[in-house]
Design a protein around this motif. Structure first.
Motif, short mmCIF file in Angstrom:
data_model
loop_
_atom_site.label_atom_id
_atom_site.label_comp_id
_atom_site.label_asym_id
_atom_site.label_seq_id
_atom_site.Cartn_x
_atom_site.Cartn_y
_atom_site.Cartn_z
N ALA A 1 -6.09 9.13 7.65
CA ALA A 1 -7.55 9.18 7.53
C ALA A 1 -8.21 8.42 8.67
O ALA A 1 -9.23 8.85 9.22
CB ALA A 1 -7.98 8.61 6.19
N GLU A 2 -7.63 7.29 9.05
CA GLU A 2 -8.22 6.46 10.10
C GLU A 2 -8.02 7.05 11.48
O GLU A 2 -8.89 6.94 12.35
CB GLU A 2 -7.60 5.06 10.03
N ARG B 1 0.38 4.21 -0.28
CA ARG B 1 -0.18 5.38 0.39
C ARG B 1 -0.62 5.01 1.82
O ARG B 1 -1.56 5.58 2.36
CB ARG B 1 -1.38 5.92 -0.40
N TRP B 2 0.12 4.11 2.43
CA TRP B 2 -0.22 3.64 3.78
C TRP B 2 -0.34 4.81 4.74
O TRP B 2 -1.25 4.86 5.58
CB TRP B 2 0.82 2.65 4.28
N TRP C 1 -1.21 7.90 4.15
CA TRP C 1 -2.44 8.63 3.93
C TRP C 1 -3.61 7.92 4.61
O TRP C 1 -4.44 8.55 5.27
CB TRP C 1 -2.75 8.72 2.43
N HIS C 2 -3.66 6.62 4.39
CA HIS C 2 -4.78 5.85 4.92
C HIS C 2 -4.75 5.81 6.45
O HIS C 2 -5.79 5.85 7.10
CB HIS C 2 -4.76 4.44 4.34
N GLN D 1 -8.65 13.18 -1.88
CA GLN D 1 -9.03 13.19 -0.46
C GLN D 1 -10.48 12.71 -0.28
O GLN D 1 -11.38 13.20 -0.94
CB GLN D 1 -8.88 14.60 0.10
N GLN E 1 -13.03 13.32 4.93
CA GLN E 1 -11.86 13.91 5.55
C GLN E 1 -11.69 15.34 5.05
O GLN E 1 -11.36 15.57 3.89
CB GLN E 1 -10.61 13.09 5.22
N ASP F 1 0.86 -1.19 0.00
CA ASP F 1 0.00 0.00 0.00
C ASP F 1 0.89 1.24 0.00
O ASP F 1 1.25 1.74 1.07
CB ASP F 1 -0.91 -0.01 1.23
#
Length: 370
Positions: free
Chosen positions: A338-339, A331-332, A334-335, A354, A358, A329
């Motif tokens: 978000a979490e 974009r780990w 980014w994720h 985005q 968010q 991943d």
């Protein structure tokens, strides 16, 4: 506020979060020189949301490569090959860039993992390996040549020269590779170090050469930039290098101004028995941190955002480093933001990605197209 997305300062380098893209060998260089694969790999993961990207184990001399395809930094050509890659990273990413300097020792001259990973005989294009003692990694392999005083000096000088090249490239920090069964780890471990001189036998003697290398690198690199070290905290073999010895090593490194210790394990022998599982090395990082107060980085099967958050929030480690997680991943970060309600830096070309849920994942209040 997310602990994982809180800032941390390493000497003169302030990071916006506690996530590192761990150094990952790509086995794709030519004569040690980075190429278009490295351009793609490094630039992609510099946009992952991690505050720092660590360039893969980079050999300080040609015979210190794990494989013929390993990255190096031992001459003008290898230095020049990295310049356009780093220029692109600086243009498009705010991530700090660290380089892991390494020497494979007796585990050098090997085939790439996807070609079997076994020792390449000299008759088939390999080269004479070197180590603290003439003890092979596997009984069936040719023995390395035990390093004499001139060999030890040559390697120390090679680490210094690579550190100076790293500084010229404008890289933000150095991680000295002292793990995974490579040369400096080989000096630490009684499994691979059978010397009877000042570099073998007692713990103080076995630590001597790795500490000399660390001191030399620290002295050769700008004072305001951090220098850390990756260590294998245990060999996972009875009678080998273990956690209590690692803690003593960490105390010595702390005296020398180490800026972080990246705590991994294993690699010195195929007889190791590793109890794999999620976060299986985190207790090792926690033990080093609690015993010494040194900034530690936890690694090893850290894959989930909440898992990483708990490691940092509970004080088990100061940072986390992911390798396979970022390959799967890219974009780990980014994720995870978000979490966990964190914030990451992203180029404006990507702002439209985005999630609608968010409002400030990328630190921008509004954006759009027409």
């Amino acid at each position: 506020m997310s602990a994982l997305f809180s800032p941390i300062t390493l000497r003169g380098l302030t990071l916006s979060n506690r996530i590192m893209v761990a150094p990952m060998c790509q086995y794709s260089a030519e004569n040690g020189e980075a190429n278009d694969w490295h351009f793609t790999h490094i630039n992609s993961l510099a946009l992952s949301g991690a505050a720092v990207f660590c360039i893969e184990a980079t050999a300080v001399e040609a015979i210190g490569r794990i494989t013929p395809g390993c990255l190096g930094l031992w001459n003008d050509a290898t230095e020049a090959a990295l310049k356009p890659i780093l220029a692109s990273v600086r243009k498009h990413s705010k991530a700090a860039v660290v380089m892991q300097l390494a020497h494979a020792g007796r585990k050098a001259s090997s085939h790439k993992p996807w070609d079997g990973g076994q020792l390449i005989p000299i008759s088939e294009g390999g080269w004479q390996t070197e180590g603290p003692s003439d003890v092979p990694h596997k009984e069936s392999e040719a023995a390395p040549r035990a390093l004499d005083d001139s060999g030890l000096k040559r390697i120390r000088d090679a680490f210094v020269a690579a550190a100076q090249r790293t500084a010229r490239l404008g890289i933000d920090g150095i991680e000295v590779h002292c793990a995974h069964g490579y040369l400096l780890h080989q000096f630490l471990s009684p499994i691979s170090n059978k010397r009877t001189d000042q570099y073998g036998g007692s713990l103080q003697n076995r630590m001597r050469f790795p500490l000399e290398v660390f001191d030399a690198v620290r002295a050769a690199f700008p004072h305001d930039k951090p220098v850390g070290l990756r260590v294998s905290a245990t060999d996972w073999i009875e009678g080998g290098w273990d956690l209590p010895q690692t803690i003593e090593f960490a105390h010595e490194l702390k005296k020398r101004g180490v800026d972080w210790i990246d705590v991994s394990s294993g690699g010195v022998s195929p007889l190791q028995k590793i109890p794999l599982g999620p976060g299986y090395q985190v207790p090792l990082a926690q033990a080093v941190k609690e015993a010494t107060g040194v900034t530690t980085i936890a690694v090893g099967l850290i894959t989930e955002a909440k898992q990483a958050e708990e490691i940092v929030a509970s004080g088990k480690a100061d940072m986390v480093a992911l390798a396979r997680g970022f390959l799967y991943d890219p974009r780990w970060g980014w994720h995870a933001a978000a979490e966990l309600g964190g914030e990451v830096s992203a180029p404006p070309q990507y702002w439209r990605s985005q999630p609608s849920t968010q409002k400030a994942l990328f630190g921008a209040t509004s954006f759009g197209t027409r």
